[in-house]
Design an enzyme around this catalytic site. Structure first.
Site, PDB file in Angstrom:
ATOM      1  CB  SER A   1      -0.861  -0.037   1.268  1.00 25.93           C
ATOM      2  OG  SER A   1      -1.499   1.189   1.464  1.00 25.93           O
TER       3      SER A   1
ATOM      4  CE1 TYR B   1      -4.179  -2.995   5.604  1.00 32.03           C
ATOM      5  CE2 TYR B   1      -3.656  -0.697   5.184  1.00 32.03           C
ATOM      6  CZ  TYR B   1      -3.924  -1.968   4.718  1.00 32.03           C
ATOM      7  OH  TYR B   1      -3.924  -2.220   3.371  1.00 32.03           O
TER       8      TYR B   1
ATOM      9  CE  LYS C   1      -1.501  -4.669   3.433  1.00 34.23           C
ATOM     10  NZ  LYS C   1      -1.752  -5.995   2.881  1.00 34.23           N
TER      11      LYS C   1
HETATM   12  P1  NAD Z   1     -11.102  -7.298   1.165  1.00 31.36           P
HETATM   13  O1  NAD Z   1     -11.346  -7.286   2.618  1.00 31.36           O
HETATM   14  O2  NAD Z   1     -12.225  -6.968   0.266  1.00 31.36           O
HETATM   15  O3  NAD Z   1     -10.484  -8.690   0.714  1.00 31.36           O
HETATM   16  C1  NAD Z   1      -9.690  -9.469   1.559  1.00 31.36           C
HETATM   17  C2  NAD Z   1     -10.221 -10.888   1.512  1.00 31.36           C
HETATM   18  O4  NAD Z   1      -9.381 -11.715   2.307  1.00 31.36           O
HETATM   19  C3  NAD Z   1     -11.637 -11.006   2.064  1.00 31.36           C
HETATM   20  O5  NAD Z   1     -12.437 -11.754   1.172  1.00 31.36           O
HETATM   21  C4  NAD Z   1     -11.452 -11.748   3.391  1.00 31.36           C
HETATM   22  O6  NAD Z   1     -12.566 -12.557   3.700  1.00 31.36           O
HETATM   23  C5  NAD Z   1     -10.184 -12.551   3.112  1.00 31.36           C
HETATM   24  N1  NAD Z   1      -9.393 -12.872   4.311  1.00 31.36           N
HETATM   25  C6  NAD Z   1      -8.947 -12.012   5.261  1.00 31.36           C
HETATM   26  N2  NAD Z   1      -8.249 -12.663   6.185  1.00 31.36           N
HETATM   27  C7  NAD Z   1      -8.230 -13.972   5.823  1.00 31.36           C
HETATM   28  C8  NAD Z   1      -7.667 -15.147   6.390  1.00 31.36           C
HETATM   29  N3  NAD Z   1      -7.003 -15.130   7.548  1.00 31.36           N
HETATM   30  N4  NAD Z   1      -7.850 -16.334   5.753  1.00 31.36           N
HETATM   31  C9  NAD Z   1      -8.541 -16.389   4.602  1.00 31.36           C
HETATM   32  N5  NAD Z   1      -9.104 -15.310   4.014  1.00 31.36           N
HETATM   33  C10 NAD Z   1      -8.947 -14.115   4.629  1.00 31.36           C
HETATM   34  O7  NAD Z   1      -9.869  -6.274   0.900  1.00 31.36           O
HETATM   35  P2  NAD Z   1      -9.339  -5.666  -0.476  1.00 31.36           P
HETATM   36  O8  NAD Z   1      -9.705  -4.241  -0.522  1.00 31.36           O
HETATM   37  O9  NAD Z   1      -9.672  -6.559  -1.597  1.00 31.36           O
HETATM   38  O10 NAD Z   1      -7.774  -5.712  -0.190  1.00 31.36           O
HETATM   39  C11 NAD Z   1      -6.991  -6.802  -0.607  1.00 31.36           C
HETATM   40  C12 NAD Z   1      -5.555  -6.563  -0.197  1.00 31.36           C
HETATM   41  O11 NAD Z   1      -5.087  -5.328  -0.727  1.00 31.36           O
HETATM   42  C13 NAD Z   1      -5.347  -6.477   1.322  1.00 31.36           C
HETATM   43  O12 NAD Z   1      -4.124  -7.094   1.634  1.00 31.36           O
HETATM   44  C14 NAD Z   1      -5.260  -4.987   1.565  1.00 31.36           C
HETATM   45  O13 NAD Z   1      -4.520  -4.692   2.709  1.00 31.36           O
HETATM   46  C15 NAD Z   1      -4.551  -4.521   0.306  1.00 31.36           C
HETATM   47  N6  NAD Z   1      -4.799  -3.125  -0.023  1.00 31.36           N
HETATM   48  C16 NAD Z   1      -6.095  -2.687  -0.155  1.00 31.36           C
HETATM   49  C17 NAD Z   1      -6.331  -1.346  -0.459  1.00 31.36           C
HETATM   50  C18 NAD Z   1      -7.738  -0.826  -0.567  1.00 31.36           C
HETATM   51  O14 NAD Z   1      -7.924   0.395  -0.482  1.00 31.36           O
HETATM   52  N7  NAD Z   1      -8.752  -1.664  -0.766  1.00 31.36           N
HETATM   53  C19 NAD Z   1      -5.252  -0.467  -0.658  1.00 31.36           C
HETATM   54  C20 NAD Z   1      -3.946  -0.964  -0.523  1.00 31.36           C
HETATM   55  C21 NAD Z   1      -3.728  -2.304  -0.210  1.00 31.36           C
HETATM   56  C1  WQD Z   2      -9.599   9.583   0.797  1.00 26.45           C
HETATM   57  C2  WQD Z   2      -9.853  11.046   1.084  1.00 26.45           C
HETATM   58  C3  WQD Z   2     -10.372  11.525   3.387  1.00 26.45           C
HETATM   59  C4  WQD Z   2     -14.194   9.502   3.627  1.00 26.45           C
HETATM   60  C5  WQD Z   2      -7.111   4.511   2.906  1.00 26.45           C
HETATM   61  C6  WQD Z   2      -6.088   3.817   3.774  1.00 26.45           C
HETATM   62  C7  WQD Z   2      -4.902   3.414   2.946  1.00 26.45           C
HETATM   63  C8  WQD Z   2      -5.342   2.581   1.730  1.00 26.45           C
HETATM   64  C9  WQD Z   2      -6.449   3.249   0.976  1.00 26.45           C
HETATM   65  C10 WQD Z   2      -5.156   0.254   2.257  1.00 26.45           C
HETATM   66  C11 WQD Z   2      -9.219  11.522   2.393  1.00 26.45           C
HETATM   67  C12 WQD Z   2     -11.537  11.873   2.477  1.00 26.45           C
HETATM   68  C13 WQD Z   2     -12.997  10.004   3.151  1.00 26.45           C
HETATM   69  C14 WQD Z   2     -15.229  10.402   3.952  1.00 26.45           C
HETATM   70  C15 WQD Z   2     -13.817  12.239   3.272  1.00 26.45           C
HETATM   71  N1  WQD Z   2      -5.837   1.304   2.120  1.00 26.45           N
HETATM   72  N2  WQD Z   2     -12.816  11.352   2.978  1.00 26.45           N
HETATM   73  N3  WQD Z   2     -15.013  11.748   3.742  1.00 26.45           N
HETATM   74  O1  WQD Z   2      -7.375   7.579   3.661  1.00 26.45           O
HETATM   75  O2  WQD Z   2      -6.385   7.892   1.354  1.00 26.45           O
HETATM   76  O3  WQD Z   2      -6.509   5.650   2.317  1.00 26.45           O
HETATM   77  O4  WQD Z   2      -7.510   3.633   1.863  1.00 26.45           O
HETATM   78  O5  WQD Z   2      -3.968   0.091   2.184  1.00 26.45           O
HETATM   79  O6  WQD Z   2      -4.058   2.690   3.773  1.00 26.45           O
HETATM   80  O7  WQD Z   2      -5.676   4.723   4.793  1.00 26.45           O
HETATM   81  O8  WQD Z   2      -8.608   6.739   1.588  1.00 26.45           O
HETATM   82  O9  WQD Z   2     -10.925   6.759   0.834  1.00 26.45           O
HETATM   83  O10 WQD Z   2     -10.440   6.802   3.318  1.00 26.45           O
HETATM   84  O11 WQD Z   2      -9.952   8.824   1.963  1.00 26.45           O
HETATM   85  O12 WQD Z   2     -13.676  13.453   3.119  1.00 26.45           O
HETATM   86  O13 WQD Z   2     -16.311  10.051   4.413  1.00 26.45           O
HETATM   87  O14 WQD Z   2     -11.268  11.242   1.251  1.00 26.45           O
HETATM   88  O15 WQD Z   2     -10.235  12.495   4.391  1.00 26.45           O
HETATM   89  O16 WQD Z   2      -8.774  12.833   2.196  1.00 26.45           O
HETATM   90  P1  WQD Z   2      -7.179   7.072   2.307  1.00 26.45           P
HETATM   91  P2  WQD Z   2     -10.067   7.206   1.946  1.00 26.45           P
END
Ligand code: NAD
Ligand code: WQD
Length: 344
Positions: A125, A150, A154
């Site tokens: 991330s 969290y 990572k």
């Molecule tokens: P998500 O929660 O939709 O998907 C994760 C999946 O993993 C879910 O289906 C959950 O049931 C499964 N899971 C969690 N723990 C488990 C375990 N112990 N055993 C088996 N299954 C398990 O999340 P996502 O948004 O698809 O994110 C996927 C990956 O990407 C994560 O590692 C997250 O940290 C990373 N990531 C997400 C974002 C984002 O904004 N969505 C941004 C950066 C990184």
């Molecule tokens: C985006 C912008 C908020 C909600 C998060 C995690 C990051 C990554 C992606 C996993 C910000 C603003 C939001 C609301 C708002 N995930 N906002 N009103 O914070 O950039 O990142 O998701 O790795 O680790 O921290 O994403 O979508 O929460 O926010 O004004 O109700 O929208 O303040 O400026 P963020 P976000």
């Protein structure tokens, strides 16, 4: 050609399963459904016509992981999504995050150590950069102290993988540092399913527009940006999904120059929160009910990716625009709320 996708029924994982199947890969999914639903498989089948193999179990159970690999001896390609991902929850319950995100990773790597060759793609991330001093953010930008447990998982996850790759030259890893994934598949068959009140901007916008939430709070309008709201690099989940297939192919073709490589996955364009709202209003034809509120603690001012390395070394670039992503997020929201038969 069989690929293990952990967390493959989640938001990003399900889109990657679709892309893999469309490229001819066979997929086996492990998911414990802690943040997803088995009905996501129906959406995957609707798009691809192919039912992926699915095993429901928890990766925190080392014995389960070991048994799985005993049954899949020839498996060498793994894309690892399974993790807990809610920043706020991780502050309240850090041990859940350290236990889930690190133990799952460790148990998988323990099994891959014995493989002749293993290709591993890790979901990292942009949160690892914190508030970067220089924008756009390159992969060489310093890793800042994590703002949340969290984010720390990572950082630690990447460090664990780096050490394992140094010790086991048979394991090759690409860590993809995602910026802000948004949107849904254009078919509206799969998309994001946030549990409870969404913490992220785009699901909050679509849930407000559909009437599930009364009003969106825009956290802060006095930031030093062009309109006072924060800037993020919002990337369409389908573009993001394609990056995983390209990364896997790079490892399969042994094109990687290091056992552990890192790429930023974003569009390279920063959008303000207000620009996202305006674009959503344009594509949906809805006047969004929003107000300005205090800054949210832990938010950084601005983050967007330098995508040069992903473009030139990985050979991937994002193709879809912010409006495409918001249009697809809106179609998905309407589908899951309007459809009386919807399981959601
Ligand atoms: P998500 O929660 O939709 O998907 C994760 C999946 O993993 C879910 O289906 C959950 O049931 C499964 N899971 C969690 N723990 C488990 C375990 N112990 N055993 C088996 N299954 C398990 O999340 P996502 O948004 O698809 O994110 C996927 C990956 O990407 C994560 O590692 C997250 O940290 C990373 N990531 C997400 C974002 C984002 O904004 N969505 C941004 C950066 C990184
Ligand atoms: C985006 C912008 C908020 C909600 C998060 C995690 C990051 C990554 C992606 C996993 C910000 C603003 C939001 C609301 C708002 N995930 N906002 N009103 O914070 O950039 O990142 O998701 O790795 O680790 O921290 O994403 O979508 O929460 O926010 O004004 O109700 O929208 O303040 O400026 P963020 P976000």
């Amino acid at each position: 050609m069989k690929v293990l996708v952990t967390g493959g029924l989640g938001y990003i994982g399900s889109h990657v399963v679709v892309e893999l199947q469309q490229q001819g890969y066979q997929v086996v999914i492990i998911d414990n459904l802690m943040n997803s639903s088995e009905s996501v498989i129906d959406g995957i089948v609707e798009i691809t016509g192919i039912t992926p193999e699915f095993e429901k179990f928890d990766l925190r159970d080392k014995k389960n992981v070991r048994d799985f690999f005993k049954r899949h001896k020839d498996l060498q390609d793994v894309i690892h999504f399974a993790a807990s991902k809610a920043v706020g929850e991780s502050v309240k319950d850090p041990l859940l995050y350290y236990e889930n995100n690190l133990n799952s990773l460790i148990y998988l790597l323990q099994e891959l150590q014995g493989a002749e060759q293993a290709n591993f793609i890790f979901s990292s991330s942009c949160t690892v950069y914190g508030q970067a001093d220089i924008l756009p953010i390159t992969e060489d930008a310093p890793i800042k102290p994590a703002e949340s447990p969290y984010g720390n998982t990572k950082q630690i996850g990447e460090e664990i993988i780096l050490d394992v790759c140094k010790a086991n030259q048979n394991i090759n890893t690409i860590s993809l540092r995602y910026f802000n994934p948004i949107g849904a598949h254009p078919s509206a068959s799969i998309g994001e399913l946030p549990q409870g009140i969404p913490q992220n901007l785009v699901p909050f916008i679509t849930q407000t527009a559909i009437g599930l939430r009364e009003q969106l709070s825009v956290f802060g309008n006095d930031y030093p940006t062009r309109d006072g709201t924060c800037i993020r690099d919002f990337i369409h989940v389908v573009d993001l999904a394609k990056a995983h297939v390209v990364a896997l192919q790079r490892l399969q073709k042994k094109q990687n120059t290091n056992h552990f490589e890192v790429f930023n996955i974003g569009t390279g364009q920063g959008s303000t929160v207000l620009e996202v709202i305006r674009t959503f209003e344009e594509v949906s034809g809805i006047d969004l009910n929003y107000k300005f509120a205090d800054r949210r603690s832990g938010d950084i001012v601005a983050a967007y990716a330098d995508t040069q390395k992903a473009n030139s070394v990985l050979g991937w670039r994002s193709e879809l625009q912010l409006r495409d992503a918001l249009e697809s997020a809106w179609s998905w929201e309407k589908k899951i709320r309007d459809n009386k038969t919807s399981p959601y």
